[in-house]
Design a protein around this motif. Sequence first.
Motif, PDB file in Angstrom:
ATOM      1  N   ASP A  75       0.851  -1.296  -0.040  1.00 41.55           N
ATOM      2  CA  ASP A  75       0.039   0.116   0.036  1.00 41.55           C
ATOM      3  C   ASP A  75       0.760   1.201   0.024  1.00 41.55           C
ATOM      4  OD1 ASP A  75      -1.845   2.205   0.731  1.00 41.55           O
ATOM      5  OD2 ASP A  75      -3.240   0.565   1.647  1.00 41.55           O
ATOM      6  N   ASP A  76       0.618   2.085  -0.879  1.00 40.65           N
ATOM      7  CA  ASP A  76       1.579   3.237  -1.274  1.00 40.65           C
ATOM      8  C   ASP A  76       0.885   4.678  -0.530  1.00 40.65           C
ATOM      9  OD1 ASP A  76      -0.410   3.576  -3.018  1.00 40.65           O
ATOM     10  OD2 ASP A  76       1.110   4.292  -4.491  1.00 40.65           O
ATOM     11  N   ARG A  77      -0.396   4.588   0.164  1.00 37.69           N
ATOM     12  CA  ARG A  77      -1.048   5.598   0.498  1.00 37.69           C
ATOM     13  C   ARG A  77      -0.377   6.595   1.312  1.00 37.69           C
ATOM     14  NH1 ARG A  77      -6.013   3.485   3.845  1.00 37.69           N
ATOM     15  NH2 ARG A  77      -6.064   1.808   2.189  1.00 37.69           N
ATOM     16  N   TRP A  78       0.667   6.284   1.900  1.00 39.26           N
ATOM     17  CA  TRP A  78       1.423   7.215   2.832  1.00 39.26           C
ATOM     18  C   TRP A  78       2.938   7.338   2.194  1.00 39.26           C
ATOM     19  CZ3 TRP A  78      -0.665   2.995   6.389  1.00 39.26           C
ATOM     20  CH2 TRP A  78      -1.703   3.511   6.797  1.00 39.26           C
ATOM     21  N   VAL A  79       2.899   7.231   0.864  1.00 37.33           N
ATOM     22  CA  VAL A  79       4.062   7.614   0.156  1.00 37.33           C
ATOM     23  C   VAL A  79       3.799   8.838  -0.522  1.00 37.33           C
ATOM     24  CG1 VAL A  79       5.837   7.045  -1.521  1.00 37.33           C
ATOM     25  CG2 VAL A  79       4.776   5.211  -0.119  1.00 37.33           C
ATOM     26  N   THR A  80       4.357  10.147   0.007  1.00 41.81           N
ATOM     27  CA  THR A  80       4.060  11.317  -0.358  1.00 41.81           C
ATOM     28  C   THR A  80       5.257  11.923  -1.388  1.00 41.81           C
ATOM     29  OG1 THR A  80       4.559  12.371   1.503  1.00 41.81           O
ATOM     30  CG2 THR A  80       2.417  11.673   1.328  1.00 41.81           C
ATOM     31  N   SER A  81       5.161  13.136  -1.990  1.00 41.22           N
ATOM     32  CA  SER A  81       6.124  13.868  -2.600  1.00 41.22           C
ATOM     33  C   SER A  81       6.642  14.965  -2.103  1.00 41.22           C
ATOM     34  CB  SER A  81       5.681  13.915  -4.066  1.00 41.22           C
ATOM     35  OG  SER A  81       4.650  14.766  -4.170  1.00 41.22           O
ATOM     36  N   VAL A  82       7.902  15.296  -2.353  1.00 42.84           N
ATOM     37  CA  VAL A  82       8.793  16.446  -2.130  1.00 42.84           C
ATOM     38  C   VAL A  82       9.046  17.438  -3.114  1.00 42.84           C
ATOM     39  CG1 VAL A  82      10.561  17.460  -0.457  1.00 42.84           C
ATOM     40  CG2 VAL A  82       9.263  15.415   0.114  1.00 42.84           C
ATOM     41  N   ASP A  83       8.532  18.476  -3.411  1.00 37.10           N
ATOM     42  CA  ASP A  83       9.082  19.304  -4.425  1.00 37.10           C
ATOM     43  C   ASP A  83      10.596  19.762  -4.282  1.00 37.10           C
ATOM     44  OD1 ASP A  83       6.691  19.401  -5.410  1.00 37.10           O
ATOM     45  OD2 ASP A  83       5.765  21.152  -4.261  1.00 37.10           O
ATOM     46  N   ALA A  84      11.140  19.805  -3.356  1.00 36.07           N
ATOM     47  CA  ALA A  84      12.382  20.457  -3.060  1.00 36.07           C
ATOM     48  C   ALA A  84      13.580  19.555  -3.659  1.00 36.07           C
ATOM     49  CB  ALA A  84      12.721  21.172  -1.902  1.00 36.07           C
ATOM     50  N   TYR A  85      13.235  18.261  -3.488  1.00 33.19           N
ATOM     51  CA  TYR A  85      14.324  17.213  -3.635  1.00 33.19           C
ATOM     52  C   TYR A  85      14.267  16.199  -4.432  1.00 33.19           C
ATOM     53  CZ  TYR A  85      15.808  19.484   0.868  1.00 33.19           C
ATOM     54  OH  TYR A  85      15.926  20.344   1.938  1.00 33.19           O
ATOM     55  N   PRO A  86      15.217  15.450  -5.172  1.00 36.65           N
ATOM     56  CA  PRO A  86      14.760  14.451  -6.206  1.00 36.65           C
ATOM     57  C   PRO A  86      14.832  13.137  -5.733  1.00 36.65           C
ATOM     58  CG  PRO A  86      17.260  14.955  -6.239  1.00 36.65           C
ATOM     59  CD  PRO A  86      16.419  16.328  -5.366  1.00 36.65           C
ATOM     60  N   THR A  87      13.987  12.335  -6.126  1.00 35.46           N
ATOM     61  CA  THR A  87      14.199  10.843  -5.569  1.00 35.46           C
ATOM     62  C   THR A  87      15.287  10.330  -5.553  1.00 35.46           C
ATOM     63  OG1 THR A  87      11.882  10.526  -6.516  1.00 35.46           O
ATOM     64  CG2 THR A  87      13.168   8.490  -6.175  1.00 35.46           C
ATOM     65  N   PRO A  88      15.942   9.741  -4.562  1.00 41.85           N
ATOM     66  CA  PRO A  88      17.358   9.141  -4.611  1.00 41.85           C
ATOM     67  C   PRO A  88      17.692   8.051  -5.611  1.00 41.85           C
ATOM     68  CG  PRO A  88      16.420   9.256  -2.379  1.00 41.85           C
ATOM     69  CD  PRO A  88      15.267   9.404  -3.322  1.00 41.85           C
ATOM     70  N   VAL A  89      18.738   7.714  -5.918  1.00 39.24           N
ATOM     71  CA  VAL A  89      19.284   6.677  -6.653  1.00 39.24           C
ATOM     72  C   VAL A  89      20.480   6.068  -5.971  1.00 39.24           C
ATOM     73  CG1 VAL A  89      18.422   7.317  -8.936  1.00 39.24           C
ATOM     74  CG2 VAL A  89      20.428   8.059  -8.305  1.00 39.24           C
ATOM     75  N   THR A  90      20.731   4.755  -6.130  1.00 38.30           N
ATOM     76  CA  THR A  90      21.537   4.118  -5.606  1.00 38.30           C
ATOM     77  C   THR A  90      22.184   3.068  -6.581  1.00 38.30           C
ATOM     78  OG1 THR A  90      20.658   4.092  -3.334  1.00 38.30           O
ATOM     79  CG2 THR A  90      22.462   2.465  -3.675  1.00 38.30           C
ATOM     80  N   PHE A  91      23.675   3.184  -6.692  1.00 38.70           N
ATOM     81  CA  PHE A  91      24.356   2.300  -7.566  1.00 38.70           C
ATOM     82  C   PHE A  91      25.100   1.395  -6.488  1.00 38.70           C
ATOM     83  CE2 PHE A  91      23.769   5.982 -10.274  1.00 38.70           C
ATOM     84  CZ  PHE A  91      23.568   5.391 -11.534  1.00 38.70           C
ATOM     85  N   CYS A  92      25.461   0.080  -7.219  1.00 40.94           N
ATOM     86  CA  CYS A  92      26.227  -0.829  -6.598  1.00 40.94           C
ATOM     87  C   CYS A  92      27.131  -1.437  -7.545  1.00 40.94           C
ATOM     88  CB  CYS A  92      25.421  -1.930  -5.744  1.00 40.94           C
ATOM     89  SG  CYS A  92      24.667  -3.295  -6.902  1.00 40.94           S
ATOM     90  N   GLU A  93      28.163  -2.104  -6.814  1.00 41.94           N
ATOM     91  CA  GLU A  93      29.155  -3.030  -7.707  1.00 41.94           C
ATOM     92  C   GLU A  93      29.165  -4.207  -7.268  1.00 41.94           C
ATOM     93  OE1 GLU A  93      32.776  -0.083  -8.908  1.00 41.94           O
ATOM     94  OE2 GLU A  93      32.740  -0.744  -6.868  1.00 41.94           O
ATOM     95  N   LEU A 115      28.412   0.100  -2.205  1.00 37.68           N
ATOM     96  CA  LEU A 115      27.205   0.956  -2.430  1.00 37.68           C
ATOM     97  C   LEU A 115      27.470   2.515  -2.595  1.00 37.68           C
ATOM     98  CD1 LEU A 115      24.339  -0.522   0.052  1.00 37.68           C
ATOM     99  CD2 LEU A 115      24.254  -0.528  -2.540  1.00 37.68           C
ATOM    100  N   TYR A 116      26.722   3.129  -3.769  1.00 38.55           N
ATOM    101  CA  TYR A 116      26.841   4.728  -3.701  1.00 38.55           C
ATOM    102  C   TYR A 116      25.724   5.159  -3.721  1.00 38.55           C
ATOM    103  CZ  TYR A 116      31.390   2.629  -5.562  1.00 38.55           C
ATOM    104  OH  TYR A 116      32.686   1.970  -5.864  1.00 38.55           O
ATOM    105  N   PHE A 117      25.468   5.912  -2.665  1.00 40.94           N
ATOM    106  CA  PHE A 117      24.100   6.575  -2.478  1.00 40.94           C
ATOM    107  C   PHE A 117      24.092   7.846  -3.002  1.00 40.94           C
ATOM    108  CE2 PHE A 117      24.369   3.532   1.249  1.00 40.94           C
ATOM    109  CZ  PHE A 117      22.958   2.895   0.868  1.00 40.94           C
ATOM    110  N   TYR A 118      23.229   8.210  -3.918  1.00 41.27           N
ATOM    111  CA  TYR A 118      23.082   9.766  -4.230  1.00 41.27           C
ATOM    112  C   TYR A 118      21.742  10.252  -3.513  1.00 41.27           C
ATOM    113  CZ  TYR A 118      26.961   8.610  -7.701  1.00 41.27           C
ATOM    114  OH  TYR A 118      28.046   8.359  -8.451  1.00 41.27           O
ATOM    115  N   ARG A 119      21.803  10.835  -2.609  1.00 42.67           N
ATOM    116  CA  ARG A 119      20.746  11.527  -1.689  1.00 42.67           C
ATOM    117  C   ARG A 119      21.057  12.953  -1.317  1.00 42.67           C
ATOM    118  NH1 ARG A 119      17.700   7.869   1.272  1.00 42.67           N
ATOM    119  NH2 ARG A 119      17.973   8.962   3.112  1.00 42.67           N
ATOM    120  N   GLN A 120      21.714  13.583  -2.245  1.00 41.74           N
ATOM    121  CA  GLN A 120      21.896  14.970  -1.781  1.00 41.74           C
ATOM    122  C   GLN A 120      21.118  15.896  -2.800  1.00 41.74           C
ATOM    123  OE1 GLN A 120      24.033  15.776   0.301  1.00 41.74           O
ATOM    124  NE2 GLN A 120      24.616  13.756   0.653  1.00 41.74           N
ATOM    125  N   PRO A 121      20.613  17.267  -2.416  1.00 47.11           N
ATOM    126  CA  PRO A 121      21.287  17.712  -1.135  1.00 47.11           C
ATOM    127  C   PRO A 121      20.803  17.209   0.105  1.00 47.11           C
ATOM    128  CG  PRO A 121      19.772  19.280  -2.171  1.00 47.11           C
ATOM    129  CD  PRO A 121      19.962  18.116  -3.221  1.00 47.11           C
TER     130      PRO A 121
END
Length: 340
Positions: free
Chosen positions: A79-97, A106-112
């Motif tokens: 259920d995604d009813r409590w998944v809301t959006s934030v205008d100011a920040y992008p959705t994070p992405v994570t890379f791995c090797e 793991l390489y987290f891209y969670r900035q700013p």
Amino acid sequence: MPEMYDVITMGRIGVDLYPLQTGLPLAQVDTFGKFLGGSPTNVAVAAARLGRRTAVVTRTGRDAFGDYLHQQLREFGVDDRWVTSVDAYPTPVTFCEIFPPDDFPLYFYRQPKAPDLEIHETELDLDAIRAARVFWMTGTGLCAEPSRTATLAALRARSEARERSAGGQGPGPLTVFDLDWRPMFWSDDPGHPIASARYREALAHATVAVGNLDECEIATGEREPYPAARALLAAGVELAVVKQGPKGVLAVHRDGTVADVPPLPVEVVNGLGAGDAFGGALCHGLLAGWETERVMRYANAAGAIVASRLACSPAMPFPYEVEEALVRGAVTAGEPGAGS
């Protein structure tokens, strides 16, 4: 009365961009797969795969990746009813090797700042959180405001619900603290005294704590399995689950029950996500009322299955897969679903 969920998780969400080629550094990888990610979100997926009614409390960016995550949650039955959006920040992405069997940087891209750290107390459906049979939160949610205040508010609501249920039939609401230590999220806390204090504050409201030895050391100062488990019990939980990697898992209950369970042999493809499968299966077993050793063996098997597969969320096993792995006593990479 609010609708009752078996499991509500709260915390990280993002897009995992995983190499479709193993044994190569990112600089040499040409192709990636895109998957739903974020540890507590994957736990909700894992529990849903096992037949539990689940939901997640988190936030995404207002962007195409956020739309993708909503789509994936619905497809996985979360259920995604409590998944809301934030205008100011992008959705994070994570890379791995992927360097099997035991090296998965793991390489987290969670900035700013990651949107999932912008969960506000005023936005929480505390009635639903109180009513859930299991509430799962993570240490990452304590690393920044307003997420920290919101997480503690949810924990206090759980404590209130447990007090009200005391003396009733069956177990009260279970609150699981996934210690989930990610030092890169606490870079402004040298030596980590702030993190340790926040972990102790959260432990006072939890009934179950789950973590590896590094995470237990942050929470308790102990990194040997039995002393760490005893310290977690002393901090307030009823069940301490200490994950020891290739040595298996130790579970110690306040009632004196001890389960020291070896791992299920597995041909590892990607170890990332195994802990989330373990978590979803842990919730499933606790809700089923199984004895501690059975819960740990089942959770170990679920984790081993995901370790034998490339992705995380789509790799979460169904009940028949866990039962088959337990019967065989091992997991082999490349079995049905291994690339899904």
